[in-house]
Write a protein that holds these residues in place. Structure first.
Motif, short mmCIF file in Angstrom:
data_model
loop_
_atom_site.label_atom_id
_atom_site.label_comp_id
_atom_site.label_asym_id
_atom_site.label_seq_id
_atom_site.Cartn_x
_atom_site.Cartn_y
_atom_site.Cartn_z
N GLN A 30 0.83 -1.21 0.00
CA GLN A 30 0.00 0.00 0.00
C GLN A 30 0.86 1.26 0.00
O GLN A 30 0.57 2.23 -0.71
CB GLN A 30 -0.94 0.00 1.21
N GLY A 31 1.93 1.25 0.80
CA GLY A 31 2.82 2.40 0.83
C GLY A 31 3.45 2.66 -0.52
O GLY A 31 3.56 3.80 -0.97
N ALA A 32 3.88 1.58 -1.19
CA ALA A 32 4.48 1.73 -2.52
C ALA A 32 3.46 2.26 -3.51
O ALA A 32 3.79 3.10 -4.37
CB ALA A 32 5.03 0.38 -3.00
N CYS A 33 2.22 1.81 -3.39
CA CYS A 33 1.16 2.30 -4.29
C CYS A 33 0.87 3.78 -4.04
O CYS A 33 0.60 4.54 -4.99
CB CYS A 33 -0.10 1.47 -4.10
N GLU A 34 0.91 4.21 -2.79
CA GLU A 34 0.67 5.62 -2.47
C GLU A 34 1.76 6.50 -3.09
O GLU A 34 1.46 7.53 -3.71
CB GLU A 34 0.63 5.82 -0.96
N VAL A 35 3.00 6.11 -2.90
CA VAL A 35 4.12 6.89 -3.47
C VAL A 35 4.01 6.96 -4.99
O VAL A 35 4.18 8.02 -5.60
CB VAL A 35 5.47 6.27 -3.05
N THR A 36 3.69 5.83 -5.60
CA THR A 36 3.57 5.78 -7.06
C THR A 36 2.39 6.61 -7.54
O THR A 36 2.49 7.31 -8.55
CB THR A 36 3.43 4.32 -7.53
N GLY A 37 1.26 6.55 -6.83
CA GLY A 37 0.09 7.34 -7.22
C GLY A 37 0.38 8.82 -7.22
O GLY A 37 0.00 9.55 -8.15
N ARG A 38 1.10 9.30 -6.19
CA ARG A 38 1.46 10.72 -6.14
C ARG A 38 2.40 11.10 -7.27
O ARG A 38 2.26 12.16 -7.89
CB ARG A 38 2.07 11.05 -4.78
#
Length: 238
Positions: A46-54
């Motif tokens: 989830q953390g990796a997805c958040e960083v990538t989404g931003r």
């Protein structure tokens, strides 16, 4: 396999199971390498997805393209569609970054109606560009600071309503076209004329915002645009 299908991750016992093979890494969509590595390791997805989404939002990538990239990455690494929590993490981060960017482009915050920090910076900088204005003696910042939110008061909508009330009080007291903006998470700042009524108005504002337990003080402006920018940066910090 269904879109939110369950799959196991890194549970084989093989010490190399959480390593991303080079042949897969080469085919991972741009900006998704961290997501691929997290999927392979079976943790912090989830953390990796958040960083990538931003990051994708800042690059101007649409949400549809971002979700396609996440799905392609999950299929490359695990042969399955992404989990719902991963889709949500990427989508929310993308949306927050996009709204933040749009807010910076606008002169006002859409939730509170207050001027954005970028607009307040511009208004202050314009004063320093005027050779007829001695900014440090002619103007000042009146700062209204909301108290730290408790756990029960921490909902974004509750915070936005409090900031909106503080902004309305500031507009009532400073009703002659002064720039009034949100600075940081808890402060409203008025770019006010330093005249004989300034102290009286600050006192009135303090009384009006007492129900919100807000602090009010007058902040002097320095003698240069650069120093004023540093002051505004400092006011954004809790």
């Amino acid at each position: 396999m269904g879109f939110f299908a369950t799959r196991s991750r890194g549970a084989t016992g093989d010490p190399g199971a959480d390593q991303l093979p080079a042949r897969i890494a080469r085919n991972v969509p741009p900006r998704f390498l961290a997501v691929a590595e997290a999927l392979a390791a079976g943790s912090h997805t989830q953390g990796a997805c958040e960083v990538t989404g931003r990051a994708l939002a800042r690059d101007g990538i649409s949400l549809s393209e971002a979700l396609d990239g996440l799905r392609e990455t999950a299929h490359l690494v695990l042969g399955a569609d992404p989990h719902f929590d991963e889709l949500r993490a990427l989508s929310e981060a993308w949306s927050e970054a996009t709204l933040s960017y749009l807010s910076q482009l606008s002169c006002t915050d859409p939730l509170t109606g207050l001027s954005t920090l970028a607009h307040l910076r511009t208004a202050v900088a314009d004063l320093y560009r005027d050779p007829a204005t001695a900014v440090e003696t002619d103007h000042a910042l009146v700062v209204v600071e909301a108290p730290p939110a408790s756990a029960s008061e921490g909902a974004p909508i509750t915070h936005a309503m409090q900031m909106m009330r503080l902004g309305e009080s500031a507009r009532t007291v400073f009703a002659h076209g002064q720039t009034i903006g949100a600075v940081g998470a808890r402060r409203v700042v008025v770019l006010a004329a330093r005249d004989a009524n300034l102290a009286r108005r600050a006192t009135l504002l303090r009384r009006m915002t007492g129900q919100d337990r807000a602090r009010v003080w007058i902040e002097g402006l320095p003698d240069s645009d650069f120093a004023a920018a540093l002051l505004l940066d400092d006011l954004t910090r809790d």
